[in-house]
Each structure stands twice: as C-alpha cells, then as structure tokens.
Write an enzyme that holds these catalytic residues in place. Structure first.
Site, PDB file in Angstrom:
ATOM      1  N   GLU A   1     -81.048  23.826  57.265  1.00  0.00           N
ATOM      2  CA  GLU A   1     -79.691  24.239  56.873  1.00  0.00           C
ATOM      3  C   GLU A   1     -78.740  23.263  57.549  1.00  0.00           C
ATOM      4  OE1 GLU A   1     -79.027  26.414  54.705  1.00  0.00           O
ATOM      5  OE2 GLU A   1     -80.596  27.951  54.722  1.00  0.00           O
TER       6      GLU A   1
ATOM      7  N   ASN B   1     -72.361  27.029  66.191  1.00  0.00           N
ATOM      8  CA  ASN B   1     -71.178  27.525  65.469  1.00  0.00           C
ATOM      9  C   ASN B   1     -71.251  29.008  65.114  1.00  0.00           C
ATOM     10  OD1 ASN B   1     -73.119  26.825  63.538  1.00  0.00           O
ATOM     11  ND2 ASN B   1     -71.576  26.540  61.971  1.00  0.00           N
TER      12      ASN B   1
ATOM     13  N   CYS C   1     -70.297  25.640  58.252  1.00  0.00           N
ATOM     14  CA  CYS C   1     -70.920  24.703  57.310  1.00  0.00           C
ATOM     15  C   CYS C   1     -70.417  24.923  55.891  1.00  0.00           C
ATOM     16  CB  CYS C   1     -72.427  24.831  57.371  1.00  0.00           C
ATOM     17  SG  CYS C   1     -72.977  26.521  57.191  1.00  0.00           S
TER      18      CYS C   1
ATOM     19  N   THR D   1     -76.861  17.122  59.702  1.00  0.00           N
ATOM     20  CA  THR D   1     -77.764  16.415  58.782  1.00  0.00           C
ATOM     21  C   THR D   1     -78.506  15.302  59.524  1.00  0.00           C
ATOM     22  OG1 THR D   1     -76.362  16.991  56.909  1.00  0.00           O
ATOM     23  CG2 THR D   1     -77.804  15.093  56.621  1.00  0.00           C
TER      24      THR D   1
ATOM     25  N   GLU E   1     -82.655  30.611  52.788  1.00  0.00           N
ATOM     26  CA  GLU E   1     -82.800  31.720  53.719  1.00  0.00           C
ATOM     27  C   GLU E   1     -82.125  32.949  53.116  1.00  0.00           C
ATOM     28  OE1 GLU E   1     -81.431  29.308  57.438  1.00  0.00           O
ATOM     29  OE2 GLU E   1     -82.964  30.745  58.095  1.00  0.00           O
TER      30      GLU E   1
HETATM   31  P1  NAD Z   1     -76.846  19.578  66.092  1.00  0.00           P
HETATM   32  O1  NAD Z   1     -77.658  18.989  65.012  1.00  0.00           O
HETATM   33  O2  NAD Z   1     -76.270  18.684  67.100  1.00  0.00           O
HETATM   34  O3  NAD Z   1     -77.688  20.659  66.915  1.00  0.00           O
HETATM   35  C1  NAD Z   1     -78.285  21.772  66.310  1.00  0.00           C
HETATM   36  C2  NAD Z   1     -79.439  22.236  67.185  1.00  0.00           C
HETATM   37  O4  NAD Z   1     -80.447  21.222  67.202  1.00  0.00           O
HETATM   38  C3  NAD Z   1     -79.074  22.480  68.653  1.00  0.00           C
HETATM   39  O5  NAD Z   1     -79.808  23.592  69.130  1.00  0.00           O
HETATM   40  C4  NAD Z   1     -79.553  21.202  69.326  1.00  0.00           C
HETATM   41  O6  NAD Z   1     -79.864  21.382  70.680  1.00  0.00           O
HETATM   42  C5  NAD Z   1     -80.801  20.892  68.521  1.00  0.00           C
HETATM   43  N1  NAD Z   1     -81.218  19.494  68.551  1.00  0.00           N
HETATM   44  C6  NAD Z   1     -80.448  18.387  68.687  1.00  0.00           C
HETATM   45  N2  NAD Z   1     -81.215  17.271  68.677  1.00  0.00           N
HETATM   46  C7  NAD Z   1     -82.496  17.692  68.514  1.00  0.00           C
HETATM   47  C8  NAD Z   1     -83.749  17.002  68.417  1.00  0.00           C
HETATM   48  N3  NAD Z   1     -83.835  15.680  68.464  1.00  0.00           N
HETATM   49  N4  NAD Z   1     -84.869  17.734  68.236  1.00  0.00           N
HETATM   50  C9  NAD Z   1     -84.810  19.081  68.158  1.00  0.00           C
HETATM   51  N5  NAD Z   1     -83.662  19.779  68.256  1.00  0.00           N
HETATM   52  C10 NAD Z   1     -82.515  19.094  68.414  1.00  0.00           C
HETATM   53  O7  NAD Z   1     -75.744  20.426  65.325  1.00  0.00           O
HETATM   54  P2  NAD Z   1     -74.556  21.262  65.955  1.00  0.00           P
HETATM   55  O8  NAD Z   1     -73.474  20.326  66.317  1.00  0.00           O
HETATM   56  O9  NAD Z   1     -75.062  22.188  67.000  1.00  0.00           O
HETATM   57  O10 NAD Z   1     -74.147  22.190  64.704  1.00  0.00           O
HETATM   58  C11 NAD Z   1     -73.209  21.795  63.791  1.00  0.00           C
HETATM   59  C12 NAD Z   1     -73.865  21.405  62.478  1.00  0.00           C
HETATM   60  O11 NAD Z   1     -74.615  22.485  61.948  1.00  0.00           O
HETATM   61  C13 NAD Z   1     -72.878  21.060  61.400  1.00  0.00           C
HETATM   62  O12 NAD Z   1     -73.256  19.881  60.755  1.00  0.00           O
HETATM   63  C14 NAD Z   1     -72.981  22.241  60.430  1.00  0.00           C
HETATM   64  O13 NAD Z   1     -72.594  21.964  59.127  1.00  0.00           O
HETATM   65  C15 NAD Z   1     -74.388  22.622  60.566  1.00  0.00           C
HETATM   66  N6  NAD Z   1     -74.591  24.007  60.127  1.00  0.00           N
HETATM   67  C16 NAD Z   1     -75.245  24.248  58.941  1.00  0.00           C
HETATM   68  C17 NAD Z   1     -75.426  25.535  58.498  1.00  0.00           C
HETATM   69  C18 NAD Z   1     -76.134  25.835  57.205  1.00  0.00           C
HETATM   70  O14 NAD Z   1     -76.563  26.949  57.040  1.00  0.00           O
HETATM   71  N7  NAD Z   1     -76.298  24.889  56.303  1.00  0.00           N
HETATM   72  C19 NAD Z   1     -74.953  26.593  59.243  1.00  0.00           C
HETATM   73  C20 NAD Z   1     -74.284  26.314  60.434  1.00  0.00           C
HETATM   74  C21 NAD Z   1     -74.127  25.002  60.868  1.00  0.00           C
END
Ligand code: NAD
Length: 451
Positions: free
Chosen positions: A227, A129, A261, A207, A430
């Site tokens: 995060e 994102n 997020c 999450t 962070e």
């Molecule tokens: P996601 O959890 O699907 O993927 C995030 C990253 O994790 C990707 O690089 C993915 O390839 C990797 N990943 C997936 N499965 C994994 C595993 N089993 N082991 C290791 N790595 C793995 O999330 P997304 O759809 O890419 O992002 C959207 C989410 O991120 C939303 O829930 C959003 O709220 C959250 N987000 C949080 C923040 C924050 O700072 N709190 C900021 C931005 C996005």
C-alpha cells in the site's frame, strides 16, 4: 533507542528500545510455535478470541486515542475514530474466521475441493500516518485466517502498537501470536523481509521503500501486499453542486494534516467554473482551525516531524500564488493549509506526493481533458468525481485508473469494502469481504471415487 516526540510540542513522550535482528529471529521462532497451535484452533474459537480482543480495545478507546494524539499529533476526533476502527476491524475479521470457506468444484471421477490454509508468520510493516488503523488492516484478517503476526510500527509512532499488543494478551489472545517489534526500517523491518520463516510482508509506506521490499521478496518468492503513495484527483465538473463540492474540498486534503495516502491533492476544476470555485474555496480554507490536536475544536494538527515539515516547505515558495490558511508559529511542526494555483500539471508540487496540507488547482476543458489529467500520474490510489450527471459519473469512474473512487463524496476507506492501489500506488487489496484470503494459500485436492 527510538525517541518518540509529541509533534504538537516537540517534547519527548517516550523512549522505546529498538528490536535488533537477533530479537527478530527470536520473535519469529516463538511466532512459528504460536501459529501452529492457533491454526489448529477451531474457527469459532479463533473468532471468539478476536471478539474478546475487540472488546478489550473497545474498553480502552479513549486511552488509545490520547496516545495517538500524543505520539502522532492527530486531532482527538480522528484519533477516537482510529481506535474505534481497530475494534471494528477485529470484529469484522472475527466473522471472517467462521466463513473462510473453500470451494467444491464439479469434476469427473471424484470430488474436487479447495482448502484455504494460513500462510504461517506474517510481517506487517506500518507507516506513521495512521499507525493504529493501518496496523490493524493487516493484523486482524491475518490472525483471523490462522496466521501469527509480527508488526513493525514506524520509528516515530510505536506506542499505540505496543499498547495494542498488551491489550491482546490481556484479552486472552495466545502469547507470541501477535508481537510488536519497534525499530528502524532498514534494520528491524529489513530483518522481517529477509527472514525465511516470514511467509508474507504487508508493507504500507512510500513507493520508494515499497519497491525495495518487493525486490527483496521476489528473491524469496515471498508473498507481498503493498500500500504505497498517491496523488489523487478531485475532479469538479461545471454541472456539479459547486457549493457542496467546495464545502467538501478542504478536509479532502487537510485531514490528518494531509498525511493521508488518499488525500485529494490535485483539484481539477472545469474552466467555466474555475474562478467561482476558487472564490468560494478561499474563505473555506482560511476558516480551518489549525492548532493543538487535543483541543476538540481543532480541525488540523501538526505534521509528524521536523523533517516532514521541511519536506512540505520545500514544495511551497513563499511567494507562490494561491490560498493560505493560518497555523500556530510553534513550537510544533505546523504548516498552514495551502492551495497552489497557476502551476503546470508536471510541476513538482502538482505531480509528487507531498504528504502535507498542500493541494494544487488545475483547470480542465471537458470530460476527456479531465480524464487525461486525472490519469497523468504514476499513482492510482483514490479520486473523487463531482457531477450531477449520472452517465458522466459512471464514464469517468470507469476511465480513471485508481483503486478507490467516490462520486459526490470523498470517502474511500471502509473496513468492509476493498481498498488498494493501481500502478505505483500498490499491489493487492486489503479490507473488504476478501481480506482474509490475502493471508491464505489455496490448496486444491482431488479425491477419486474410482480407486
Ligand atoms: P516509509 O516508506 O518511510 O516507511 C514505512 C515503514 O517502512 C516504516 O515502518 C519504516 O520504518 C519501514 N521501512 C523503511 N525502510 C525500510 C526497509 N528498507 N525495509 C523494511 N522496512 C522499512 O513511509 P512513511 O514515510 O512512514 O509513510 C508515508 C508513506 O506511506 C506515504 O508515501 C503514503 O502515501 C504511504 N501510505 C500509503 C497508504 C496506502 O494504503 N496506500 C496508507 C498510508 C500511507
């Protein structure tokens, strides 16, 4: 191979080879060697190297921004800000390298000092994102504190990360210190999580995956920063400047097409001004310009992918009451700005993170009711409070359980202030003045004066 699509046109922009677990092993070996030399480099020299990296990024801002528009569908204005944010994070962290001081603690019989040592090799797993800023949130302070970084970008958005790694080398940063490993989460990301020589994982994403990663890190007592998601409230009291609150509402959940997020997706409005708020909000939502993200006038672009579009659609019934904006019919993964009304607080669209341009409006009675509703969530990332009453602003700020709040504003992320979530929105902080310490171990040393 990862296929990178332009979300605005659905055309293939690039194909990128995915790093295998064997590639990860080899990258870790190289990173371990690079980190040793980097940790032995004087802080001022590390700072200078990071400032050169920042300057090189600065010289390529427009190129990086255009790449972000193409692979992530971000509006050009946002993408320019994001590239600039990488530069600023590197500059800010560079200063931190020169100020990473331990402490001296008075003790009888000697001198007690603490030393902040780098962890070693840090694995950064980033989402799609905000591919550039979120990668840099962890990478810049980790490098400044003397660590090596292995960055795994999201499957859909590896291009800016790969370009940043090239710019790092071009700027003179030592080889292998900052490596980018594109690939599937469950394969490449998991290999980083399980690797014994990766000392810490910084994960930003859902999450669901964050919990899995935390469990795997627990087996190894590996350090972890998480995060995660959010469902943040925008609380509008009757005593607020209602026009200002309404004017700020659309982009508080539509920025980045709601794939944020911190998006304020639960709009809580005091019942006495509920109808007026909605009447004012409708034209503001309908006026949002949705379309080609490379057009400077566009305020909201497409969603990242078809699957994200389907996910967002699944939360919004065709006949659901509320306010709808407009969106191009396609190609491209567009969804119109949407505000849903008449839902209960525990309805899926009101309770779950949708990660799209959809918010719900819920009425509340009084301050206690507002706080109850704001906290009726598993998350705790952000929130906004609109009121002219300073005492109320303070009381509600203290009562809402979230890491990042703003009063009469929706701002929440600045690189020089701390950022992170309560509850299921994450673990650790962070950014801000303490960002580097999250990438250090504290060693306590007592020197006796009596021997
Ligand atoms: P996601 O959890 O699907 O993927 C995030 C990253 O994790 C990707 O690089 C993915 O390839 C990797 N990943 C997936 N499965 C994994 C595993 N089993 N082991 C290791 N790595 C793995 O999330 P997304 O759809 O890419 O992002 C959207 C989410 O991120 C939303 O829930 C959003 O709220 C959250 N987000 C949080 C923040 C924050 O700072 N709190 C900021 C931005 C996005």
């Amino acid at each position: 191979m990862l296929k990178v699509l332009n979300p605005a046109t659905e055309e293939v922009v690039a194909t990128v080879p995915a790093a295998t677990p064997d590639d990860v092993d080899k990258a870790v070996v190289r990173a371990v060697a690079a980190q040793r030399a980097w940790a032995a480099t004087a802080p001022a020299d590390r700072a200078r190297a990071l400032r050169r990296f920042a300057a090189t990024v600065d010289g390529h801002l427009e190129e990086l921004a255009r790449l972000e528009v193409r692979e992530a569908g971000h509006t050009l204005g946002n993408a320019r800000w994001e590239a600039g944010n990488v530069r600023d994070l590197l500059d800010y962290a560079a200063g931190g390298a020169e100020r990473l001081n331990g402490t001296q603690i008075p003790v009888p019989g000697g001198l007690n000092v603490t030393i902040l040592e780098p962890l070693g090799v840090v694995g950064v797993i980033a989402p799609w994102n905000f591919p550039m800023p979120i990668a840099a949130w962890a990478t810049a302070p980790a490098l400044a504190a003397g660590n090596a970084v292995l960055l795994k970008p999201a499957e859909t958005t590896p291009l800016t990360a790969l370009r940043l790694a090239e710019l790092a080398l071009e700027s003179g940063l030592p080889e292998d210190l900052f490596q980018v490993l594109p690939g599937e989460g469950a394969v490449t990301g998991n290999a980083l999580v399980e690797h014994p020589d990766v000392a810490k994982i910084v994960f930003t994403g859902s999450t669901r995956v964050g919990k899995q990663i935390m469990a795997k890190c627990a087996e190894r007592v590996k350090r972890v920063t998480l995060e995660l998601g959010g469902k943040s409230p925008n609380i509008v009291f009757a005593d607020a400047d209602l026009e200002a609150a309404v004017a700020a509402t659309p982009m508080s959940f539509l920025d980045n097409a709601g794939q944020d997020c911190c998006a304020r997706t639960r709009i809580l409005v005091q019942r006495s001004v509920y109808d007026r708020f909605l009447a004012l909000l409708a034209p503001a939502i309908e006026a949002i310009v949705v379309g080609d993200p490379s057009d400077e006038r566009t305020q909201m672009g497409p969603l990242i992918s078809r699957s994200q579009l389907e996910r967002v659609r699944s939360y919004v019934a065709d006949d659901a009451p509320g306010i709808r904006g407009t969106a191009p019919a396609g190609p491209g993964f567009y969804f119109p700005p949407t505000v849903l009304t008449g839902l209960e607080a525990d309805a899926p669209a009101a309770a779950e993170e949708i990660f799209g341009p959809v918010a719900v409006v819920l009425p509340f009675e009084d301050e206690q009711d507002a706080i109850r509703l704001a906290n009726a969530t598993a998350y705790g990332l952000s929130g906004s409070i609109w009121t002219r009453d300073v005492g109320r602003a303070l009381r509600v700020s203290q009562a809402v359980r979230a890491g990042n709040l703003s009063v009469n504003s929706h701002s929440s992320v600045r690189y020089w202030t701390p950022f992170g979530g309560y509850a299921q929105s994450g673990l650790g902080r962070e950014l801000g003045p303490d960002a580097l310490t999250a990438f250090t171990e504290t060693k306590n040393v007592f020197l006796s004066t009596e021997a």
